[in-house]
Enzyme design. Structure first.
Site, short mmCIF file in Angstrom:
data_model
loop_
_atom_site.label_atom_id
_atom_site.label_comp_id
_atom_site.label_asym_id
_atom_site.label_seq_id
_atom_site.Cartn_x
_atom_site.Cartn_y
_atom_site.Cartn_z
CG HIS A 70 -20.71 -4.73 83.67
ND1 HIS A 70 -19.89 -4.04 82.82
CD2 HIS A 70 -20.52 -6.04 83.36
CE1 HIS A 70 -19.23 -4.87 82.03
NE2 HIS A 70 -19.60 -6.10 82.35
NE ARG A 74 -18.96 -15.93 85.35
CZ ARG A 74 -18.37 -15.15 84.43
NH1 ARG A 74 -18.99 -14.91 83.29
NH2 ARG A 74 -17.19 -14.62 84.65
CG ASN A 104 -21.10 -13.57 79.62
OD1 ASN A 104 -21.86 -13.21 80.51
ND2 ASN A 104 -19.78 -13.43 79.72
CG HIS A 242 -15.71 -3.08 80.91
ND1 HIS A 242 -15.49 -2.77 79.59
CD2 HIS A 242 -16.21 -4.35 80.89
CE1 HIS A 242 -15.82 -3.78 78.82
NE2 HIS A 242 -16.27 -4.76 79.59
CG ASP A 315 -16.77 -6.71 84.18
OD1 ASP A 315 -17.59 -7.62 83.99
OD2 ASP A 315 -15.74 -6.57 83.48
#
Length: 434
Positions: A70, A74, A104, A242, A315
């Site tokens: 995880h 970017r 994302n 998470h 994360d």
């Protein structure tokens, strides 16, 4: 033909949960693979000495390379926060030899072309293995399921809408079915959009005292329960990202008792900090899911100890300083985590006896490899020589300015911790050495 120079890791405490191995051994590496494991101190003949480099590891853990399911790199689109090169170098410094980067990005990793871009760039600039995670829906809009087969062919190793939740039950079900048919695990971000109510931290006494909008545990628990039911219905492999609440841990525990193919992860910040750490001024304490109560932290630790929570993931969510300076209400959620994870696991879990060192290796290497279905997470003879060497007694103070990551948004700056990565080895090559 003369063999390539090999590496001997001398005298470390070898931790290999795949073999149930915990003891002092020398690890011999050649041609990118584990060549043999021997009792400490076996000498190299003088005529062979030039063909071997030696790394002293006395007092250190020597474990299969760490795997993080995880991570947010970017890249493409938000390289001012982090990119594949800077993020993978931060991973190497943190002891990770394989990382999975979330979808994302901009554009979203929702097609073969973007996945291929990540794979190709990582092959050029990353010192560690980088596995892209593909989106469940096109553009992460929650409507149309992606072409997962094409993404898998391009190198995607899992699918996830992390950062968002696929709220439409039928779309989520279809996504799980498609992932199941391709033997891809679905990594679920469990957060009910309708229950967030503009919250920026956990709802409770602290949020009320600070005058900040909060959101409750139920936002996580309801979606965790729904996704577990969908996993039962579809037969898909589901991984809860998470986990932060006692409720989601209990739901996961129940799913395992039913024999469902459901796994879960915890992040270091969720077993280290509580909502009491939020002072209302620093957005370095703003994350999603948020920091919870002491009871939730205790439940996460119990879930890690009893095997309900299968692994530890970071994360890692880098943001630029000017974004975090916007404050708790307006700053984006997330913290960096690759370079502090090992220290927090040792300080908060291993030293207090919540986990044994062997269980640490299980949560951070073997189990993530099994969830992904990749041939890693072991130090067996013949396996790929991805290895992490850690000094568990090293004590230091976290300094954000020393981070390799392009972003510095951590709530742990100035914290005194134990455990430091001494070396990270990928396919037999030392890619980081303190």
């Amino acid at each position: 033909m003369t063999q390539k120079r090999g590496l001997i890791i001398r005298g470390g405490r070898v931790l290999d949960p795949d073999a149930g191995r915990d003891g002092r051994l020398d690890v011999w590496i050649r041609d990118g693979r584990i060549e043999r494991l021997t009792e400490p101190g076996i000498c190299v003949e003088e005529k062979e000495r030039e063909n071997w480099e030696e790394m002293e590891a006395s007092g250190c853990y020597v474990m299969p390379g760490l795997i993080d399911l995880h991570v947010h790199l970017r890249d493409p689109g938000f390289e001012y926060k982090e990119d594949i090169e800077s993020g993978s170098k931060a991973a190497a410094r943190g002891g990770f030899t394989t990382i999975c980067c979330m979808a994302n990005t901009k554009p979203v990793t929702d097609c073969a072309e973007t996945a291929a871009y990540i794979v190709e760039k990582a092959a050029r600039v990353a010192p560690v293995h980088v596995i892209p995670v593909g989106a469940v829906t096109v553009g992460m809009q929650g409507k149309d399921v992606t072409d997962m087969a094409a993404m898998k062919a391009a190198g995607v190793g899992a699918v996830s809408e992390d950062g968002k939740t696929v709220m439409d039950r039928e779309v989520c079900r279809l996504g799980m079915e498609r992932a199941r048919d391709l033997d891809l695990v679905t990594l679920a971000h469990c957060e009910h959009k309708g229950m967030l109510a503009g919250g920026v931290m956990n709802e409770g006494d602290v949020s009320r005292r600070l005058g900040l909008p909060g959101f409750c545990n139920g936002a996580e628990d309801i979606i965790a329960g729904r996704d577990i039911l969908l996993a039962e219905e579809t037969g898909a492999r589901l991984h809860l990202c998470h986990c932060s609440t006692a409720g989601s841990v209990e739901l996961l525990r129940g799913a395992k008792k039913l024999g469902l193919a459901v796994t879960g992860e915890a992040c270091p910040h969720h077993f280290t900090l509580t909502e009491d750490a939020v002072d209302g001024t620093s957005a370095d304490f703003k994350m999603a899911p948020p920091l919870r109560t002491a009871a939730d932290v205790a439940a996460i630790k119990e879930g890690l100890a009893d095997g309900t929570l299968d692994c530890i993931a970071t994360d890692h969510a880098p943001h630029a300083a000017h974004e975090k300076a916007l404050g708790m209400k307006d700053a984006p959620c997330g913290i960096v985590g690759l370079e502090t994870a090992v220290s927090l696991v040792i300080s908060e879990l291993v030293r207090p006896g919540v986990l044994t060192p062997l269980q640490m290796a299980e949560k951070m290497s073997r189990n993530p490899a099994r969830i992904l279905g990749i041939a890693k997470g072991t130090l067996a003879v013949g396996s790929t020589a991805d290895v992490t060497v850690i000094d568990p007694e090293a004590e230091y103070t976290v300094d954000r300015e020393s981070f390799v990551s392009r972003s510095k948004n951590t709530p742990f700056h100035g914290r005194r911790v134990y455990g430091r990565v001494e070396a990270t080895i990928v396919e037999g090559k030392v890619v980081y050495r303190r």
